[in-house]
Motif scaffolding. Structure first.
Motif, PDB file in Angstrom:
ATOM      1  N   THR A  27       0.828  -1.207   0.000  1.00 48.95           N
ATOM      2  CA  THR A  27       0.000   0.000   0.000  1.00 48.95           C
ATOM      3  C   THR A  27       0.863   1.259   0.000  1.00 48.95           C
ATOM      4  O   THR A  27       0.631   2.195  -0.764  1.00 48.95           O
ATOM      5  CB  THR A  27      -0.928   0.013   1.227  1.00 48.95           C
ATOM      6  OG1 THR A  27      -1.837  -1.088   1.137  1.00 48.95           O
ATOM      7  CG2 THR A  27      -1.724   1.304   1.299  1.00 48.95           C
ATOM      8  N   TYR A  82      -5.214   0.198  -8.229  1.00 49.97           N
ATOM      9  CA  TYR A  82      -6.540   0.516  -7.708  1.00 49.97           C
ATOM     10  C   TYR A  82      -7.548   0.463  -8.854  1.00 49.97           C
ATOM     11  O   TYR A  82      -7.282   0.968  -9.948  1.00 49.97           O
ATOM     12  CB  TYR A  82      -6.548   1.894  -7.040  1.00 49.97           C
ATOM     13  CG  TYR A  82      -5.810   1.904  -5.725  1.00 49.97           C
ATOM     14  CD1 TYR A  82      -6.473   1.612  -4.539  1.00 49.97           C
ATOM     15  CD2 TYR A  82      -4.445   2.176  -5.675  1.00 49.97           C
ATOM     16  CE1 TYR A  82      -5.789   1.593  -3.319  1.00 49.97           C
ATOM     17  CE2 TYR A  82      -3.762   2.164  -4.462  1.00 49.97           C
ATOM     18  CZ  TYR A  82      -4.440   1.872  -3.301  1.00 49.97           C
ATOM     19  OH  TYR A  82      -3.756   1.849  -2.105  1.00 49.97           O
ATOM     20  N   SER A  83      -8.707  -0.131  -8.594  1.00 56.23           N
ATOM     21  CA  SER A  83      -9.672  -0.380  -9.664  1.00 56.23           C
ATOM     22  C   SER A  83     -10.342   0.885 -10.172  1.00 56.23           C
ATOM     23  O   SER A  83     -10.744   0.962 -11.336  1.00 56.23           O
ATOM     24  CB  SER A  83     -10.748  -1.366  -9.184  1.00 56.23           C
ATOM     25  OG  SER A  83     -11.398  -0.864  -8.007  1.00 56.23           O
ATOM     26  N   THR A  84     -10.475   1.890  -9.319  1.00 54.48           N
ATOM     27  CA  THR A  84     -11.137   3.136  -9.713  1.00 54.48           C
ATOM     28  C   THR A  84     -10.406   4.332  -9.138  1.00 54.48           C
ATOM     29  O   THR A  84      -9.621   4.216  -8.185  1.00 54.48           O
ATOM     30  CB  THR A  84     -12.595   3.171  -9.211  1.00 54.48           C
ATOM     31  OG1 THR A  84     -12.590   3.191  -7.773  1.00 54.48           O
ATOM     32  CG2 THR A  84     -13.386   1.961  -9.722  1.00 54.48           C
ATOM     33  N   ALA A  91     -11.332   4.678  -5.485  1.00 57.16           N
ATOM     34  CA  ALA A  91     -10.589   3.813  -4.566  1.00 57.16           C
ATOM     35  C   ALA A  91      -9.221   4.400  -4.253  1.00 57.16           C
ATOM     36  O   ALA A  91      -8.768   4.391  -3.090  1.00 57.16           O
ATOM     37  CB  ALA A  91     -10.448   2.422  -5.167  1.00 57.16           C
ATOM     38  N   THR A 140      -9.655   7.526  -1.982  1.00 53.04           N
ATOM     39  CA  THR A 140      -9.958   7.173  -0.595  1.00 53.04           C
ATOM     40  C   THR A 140      -8.694   6.754   0.154  1.00 53.04           C
ATOM     41  O   THR A 140      -8.422   7.215   1.264  1.00 53.04           O
ATOM     42  CB  THR A 140     -10.989   6.042  -0.553  1.00 53.04           C
ATOM     43  OG1 THR A 140     -12.184   6.467  -1.215  1.00 53.04           O
ATOM     44  CG2 THR A 140     -11.312   5.658   0.882  1.00 53.04           C
TER      45      THR A 140
END
Length: 319
Positions: A265, A292-294, A297, A300
């Motif tokens: 991360t 990260y998928s979006t 995401a 955040t």
């Protein structure tokens, strides 16, 4: 063990420096005659100084003076001030401030008075001392791990690097694309010096760096660095390095200081922070590059860890 660490160091340093490479670094050739003394207060995150001709002294912040001889290369980690002088007792003659502004100790401007041509500065064009300095102006996010691994200053004695005379030759040229040429030469000089430094016994390498020499954790780190966008889990990573999930988690945490997914991360967000500095990169595109998928995401996770959104980070970097 030392040889394995040396080989791993090449990949680690290359990876850490690949993102935050010099972009419009401030490079200068300084020509002086004794007595001379310069105080550097520019707060730059990283500076490289090479002695091309003559000798001098490095006067670090809160440390004893260190001699600089022909061929020596010093690397200084900011933002603490430091001085360069022909002798530790010589009074300061010039002060370098942020923004490449140079004054006398009482504040009188020196930039035009000491200008000697293209990227050359000093009191005498034929001076007996010639120094090259290259300053990284922006603290690239990926380089935080590297900067944290460095001492406040280091000196590579008699580096004997062919890059120093090459940089000395190129620094006074004013040709198309010259800034890019100088940036890359500065990067190569820095990497060459640090690669040698990290293999020296006195170098206090951080845990994550030393862990690259471990046959299991080193492989895991290289996989994470090489493909951060892959949907890694501890199980998938353990399978890739041929150990059990529990064994990898325990060994990784012991050697690196944090669990595999926590490390990943941090690495992803460091990469994202550096990629976001590119004006053409969208948050969605950066999110895909770092796993990260979006965009939501990434935003955040970014705000949770760094306290600002990707857009706010980009705006701050631009300013």
């Amino acid at each position: 063990m030392r040889e394995r660490l040396r080989l791993a160091a090449v990949d680690v340093l290359a990876g850490l420096l690949d993102g935050p490479r010099a972009r419009g670094a401030f490079l200068m050739r300084t020509v002086l005659d004794p007595p001379w003394s310069l105080r550097i207060e520019d707060r730059a995150p990283l500076t490289v100084v090479a002695m091309v001709r003559g000798e001098g002294w490095l006067l670090p912040h809160d440390a004893d003076p260190v001699p600089l001889r022909v061929g020596d290369v010093a690397v200084l980690r900011g933002p603490d001030p430091y001085a360069l002088a022909d002798d530790p007792g010589t009074p300061v003659q010039a002060v370098v401030h942020p923004g490449e502004i140079t004054t006398t100790p009482d504040g009188a401007a020196l930039c035009e008075q000491w200008g000697l041509g293209v990227r050359t500065w000093g009191a005498n064009p034929d001076g007996s001392v010639v120094m090259l300095s290259g300053t990284y102006q922006v603290d690239g996010e990926v380089s935080r791990r590297l900067l944290s691994a460095l001492p406040p200053f280091l000196v590579a004695p008699r580096a004997d690097l062919p890059l120093v005379p090459l940089l000395a030759d190129e620094i006074t040229r004013d040709e198309p694309g010259q800034e890019a040429v100088l940036d890359r030469l500065l990067d190569l000089l820095l990497i060459s010096v640090l690669r040698s430094w990290f293999c020296r016994p006195e170098a206090e390498t951080p845990t994550w760096y030393s862990a690259h020499a471990d046959p299991v954790v080193g492989r895991a780190l290289r996989l994470l660095h090489g493909d951060p966008a892959r949907p890694w889990t501890v199980g998938a990573l353990a399978e890739a390095v041929d150990v059990s999930r529990a064994a990898l988690a325990r060994r990784f945490t012991d050697l690196v200081g944090e669990p595999p997914m926590a490390y990943l991360t941090g690495w992803r967000l460091a990469l994202a922070a550096d990629l976001l500095r590119e004006p053409s990169a969208t948050v969605a595109a950066v999110a895909r590059q770092v796993g990260y998928s979006t965009a939501f995401a990434l935003s955040t996770a970014f705000k949770r860890e760094r306290g600002v959104s990707p857009s706010e980070h980009r705006a701050g970097a631009a300013s």
